[in-house]
Motif scaffolding. Sequence first.
Motif, PDB file in Angstrom:
ATOM      1  N   TYR A  51       0.812  -1.223   0.000  1.00  0.00           N
ATOM      2  CA  TYR A  51       0.000   0.000   0.000  1.00  0.00           C
ATOM      3  C   TYR A  51       0.845   1.274   0.000  1.00  0.00           C
ATOM      4  CZ  TYR A  51      -4.215  -2.733   0.245  1.00  0.00           C
ATOM      5  OH  TYR A  51      -5.236  -3.605  -0.065  1.00  0.00           O
ATOM      6  N   ARG A  52       2.101   1.205   0.430  1.00  0.00           N
ATOM      7  CA  ARG A  52       2.994   2.368   0.281  1.00  0.00           C
ATOM      8  C   ARG A  52       3.247   2.639  -1.198  1.00  0.00           C
ATOM      9  NH1 ARG A  52       5.513   0.686   4.666  1.00  0.00           N
ATOM     10  NH2 ARG A  52       7.059  -0.587   3.587  1.00  0.00           N
ATOM     11  N   ASN A  53       3.354   1.575  -1.975  1.00  0.00           N
ATOM     12  CA  ASN A  53       3.603   1.711  -3.410  1.00  0.00           C
ATOM     13  C   ASN A  53       2.327   2.019  -4.187  1.00  0.00           C
ATOM     14  OD1 ASN A  53       6.510   0.976  -4.301  1.00  0.00           O
ATOM     15  ND2 ASN A  53       6.048  -0.420  -2.613  1.00  0.00           N
ATOM     16  N   PHE A  54       1.243   1.359  -3.802  1.00  0.00           N
ATOM     17  CA  PHE A  54      -0.022   1.491  -4.527  1.00  0.00           C
ATOM     18  C   PHE A  54      -1.154   1.588  -3.510  1.00  0.00           C
ATOM     19  CE2 PHE A  54       2.950  -1.000  -7.075  1.00  0.00           C
ATOM     20  CZ  PHE A  54       3.087  -0.141  -8.155  1.00  0.00           C
ATOM     21  N   PRO A  55      -1.581   2.808  -3.204  1.00  0.00           N
ATOM     22  CA  PRO A  55      -2.559   3.001  -2.132  1.00  0.00           C
ATOM     23  C   PRO A  55      -3.927   2.374  -2.412  1.00  0.00           C
ATOM     24  CG  PRO A  55      -2.054   5.084  -3.236  1.00  0.00           C
ATOM     25  CD  PRO A  55      -1.123   4.063  -3.778  1.00  0.00           C
ATOM     26  N   ASN A  56      -4.221   2.058  -3.691  1.00  0.00           N
ATOM     27  CA  ASN A  56      -5.496   1.433  -4.023  1.00  0.00           C
ATOM     28  C   ASN A  56      -5.387   0.704  -5.364  1.00  0.00           C
ATOM     29  OD1 ASN A  56      -5.802   3.453  -6.089  1.00  0.00           O
ATOM     30  ND2 ASN A  56      -6.565   4.851  -4.509  1.00  0.00           N
ATOM     31  N   ARG A  57      -6.424  -0.044  -5.686  1.00  0.00           N
ATOM     32  CA  ARG A  57      -6.452  -0.832  -6.926  1.00  0.00           C
ATOM     33  C   ARG A  57      -6.269   0.076  -8.147  1.00  0.00           C
ATOM     34  NH1 ARG A  57      -8.078  -5.673  -8.898  1.00  0.00           N
ATOM     35  NH2 ARG A  57      -8.599  -6.409  -6.837  1.00  0.00           N
ATOM     36  N   GLU A  58      -6.917   1.222  -8.155  1.00  0.00           N
ATOM     37  CA  GLU A  58      -6.842   2.122  -9.302  1.00  0.00           C
ATOM     38  C   GLU A  58      -5.406   2.577  -9.561  1.00  0.00           C
ATOM     39  OE1 GLU A  58      -9.081   2.533  -6.784  1.00  0.00           O
ATOM     40  OE2 GLU A  58     -10.859   1.833  -7.871  1.00  0.00           O
ATOM     41  N   ALA A  59      -4.687   2.916  -8.491  1.00  0.00           N
ATOM     42  CA  ALA A  59      -3.296   3.360  -8.642  1.00  0.00           C
ATOM     43  C   ALA A  59      -2.443   2.245  -9.241  1.00  0.00           C
ATOM     44  CB  ALA A  59      -2.726   3.801  -7.293  1.00  0.00           C
ATOM     45  N   LEU A  60      -2.663   1.020  -8.790  1.00  0.00           N
ATOM     46  CA  LEU A  60      -1.916  -0.126  -9.306  1.00  0.00           C
ATOM     47  C   LEU A  60      -2.242  -0.353 -10.787  1.00  0.00           C
ATOM     48  CD1 LEU A  60      -0.128  -2.656  -8.946  1.00  0.00           C
ATOM     49  CD2 LEU A  60      -2.215  -3.872  -8.231  1.00  0.00           C
ATOM     50  N   VAL A  61      -3.512  -0.400 -11.107  1.00  0.00           N
ATOM     51  CA  VAL A  61      -3.932  -0.681 -12.486  1.00  0.00           C
ATOM     52  C   VAL A  61      -3.445   0.405 -13.438  1.00  0.00           C
ATOM     53  CG1 VAL A  61      -5.959  -0.876 -13.983  1.00  0.00           C
ATOM     54  CG2 VAL A  61      -5.880  -2.134 -11.834  1.00  0.00           C
ATOM     55  N   LEU A  62      -3.540   1.663 -13.039  1.00  0.00           N
ATOM     56  CA  LEU A  62      -3.098   2.746 -13.916  1.00  0.00           C
ATOM     57  C   LEU A  62      -1.582   2.744 -14.109  1.00  0.00           C
ATOM     58  CD1 LEU A  62      -5.525   5.596 -12.888  1.00  0.00           C
ATOM     59  CD2 LEU A  62      -5.623   4.135 -14.913  1.00  0.00           C
ATOM     60  N   GLU A  63      -0.829   2.363 -13.075  1.00  0.00           N
ATOM     61  CA  GLU A  63       0.618   2.262 -13.226  1.00  0.00           C
ATOM     62  C   GLU A  63       0.977   1.107 -14.161  1.00  0.00           C
ATOM     63  OE1 GLU A  63       4.699   2.881 -13.053  1.00  0.00           O
ATOM     64  OE2 GLU A  63       2.993   4.198 -12.721  1.00  0.00           O
ATOM     65  N   ILE A  64       0.261   0.002 -14.052  1.00  0.00           N
ATOM     66  CA  ILE A  64       0.486  -1.121 -14.971  1.00  0.00           C
ATOM     67  C   ILE A  64       0.192  -0.680 -16.398  1.00  0.00           C
ATOM     68  CG2 ILE A  64      -0.418  -3.363 -15.714  1.00  0.00           C
ATOM     69  CD1 ILE A  64      -0.832  -3.978 -12.709  1.00  0.00           C
ATOM     70  N   TYR A  65      -0.922  -0.012 -16.584  1.00  0.00           N
ATOM     71  CA  TYR A  65      -1.304   0.458 -17.922  1.00  0.00           C
ATOM     72  C   TYR A  65      -0.210   1.365 -18.492  1.00  0.00           C
ATOM     73  CZ  TYR A  65      -3.966   2.755 -21.605  1.00  0.00           C
ATOM     74  OH  TYR A  65      -4.381   3.246 -22.811  1.00  0.00           O
ATOM     75  N   ARG A  66       0.244   2.328 -17.685  1.00  0.00           N
ATOM     76  CA  ARG A  66       1.288   3.244 -18.139  1.00  0.00           C
ATOM     77  C   ARG A  66       2.559   2.481 -18.502  1.00  0.00           C
ATOM     78  NH1 ARG A  66       5.753   4.878 -17.232  1.00  0.00           N
ATOM     79  NH2 ARG A  66       6.015   3.749 -15.288  1.00  0.00           N
TER      80      ARG A  66
END
Length: 194
Positions: A51-66
């Motif tokens: 959660y320090r790296n990705f505070p929520n699912r959206e942050a994780l998914v958008l970073e993967i997409y990018r």
Amino acid sequence: MQQKKDAPLRSDAQRNRERILEVAVAELTRCPDAPLSVIAKKAGVGQGTFYRNFPNREALVLEIYRHEMQQVADAAAGLLCTHEPDRALRAWMDHLARFAMTKAGLADAIRQATSAPGGPAKPGHTPVTSAAELLLRANEEAGTIRPGLTGDDFLLAIAGLWQLDPHGDWQGRADRLLDLVMDGLRAGAPGPGR
């Protein structure tokens, strides 16, 4: 002492982040609803690190997409170094098709993350559009495609890729579609040495 927002991550923190992304791509491609706790466990990190790296699912998914879009975009320059412009363009189109089909589950996860009311917007295709522009300009200069096409034109022309069933005979259909697009791009080309 608090770390500055833009300061580079320590090497172990960077490895954790990369491992989370690697596992998340595999898990979300397989199952768009994969629980974040499963991703953290398979990545070998604790919940706090996750959660320090990705505070929520959206942050994780958008970073993967990018990250994934950047990988596809980066392939364009490499192909231009090793192939003639028209062959580089066609090879990049195949690369894009493979990405679209192997990451179909990831596309569902992106749609889920960006379709919630008040949620983040899906990022544009900027790196991919820029890569398409690079390939199109190289082909224009070589006289192998008709002049005046934009990266956006190109992406609209190949949008049918995202309609193919990744579980069916997508390879044959993608080849036919992309050959048709290449034929259209070549129509009206001035030819080499214009």
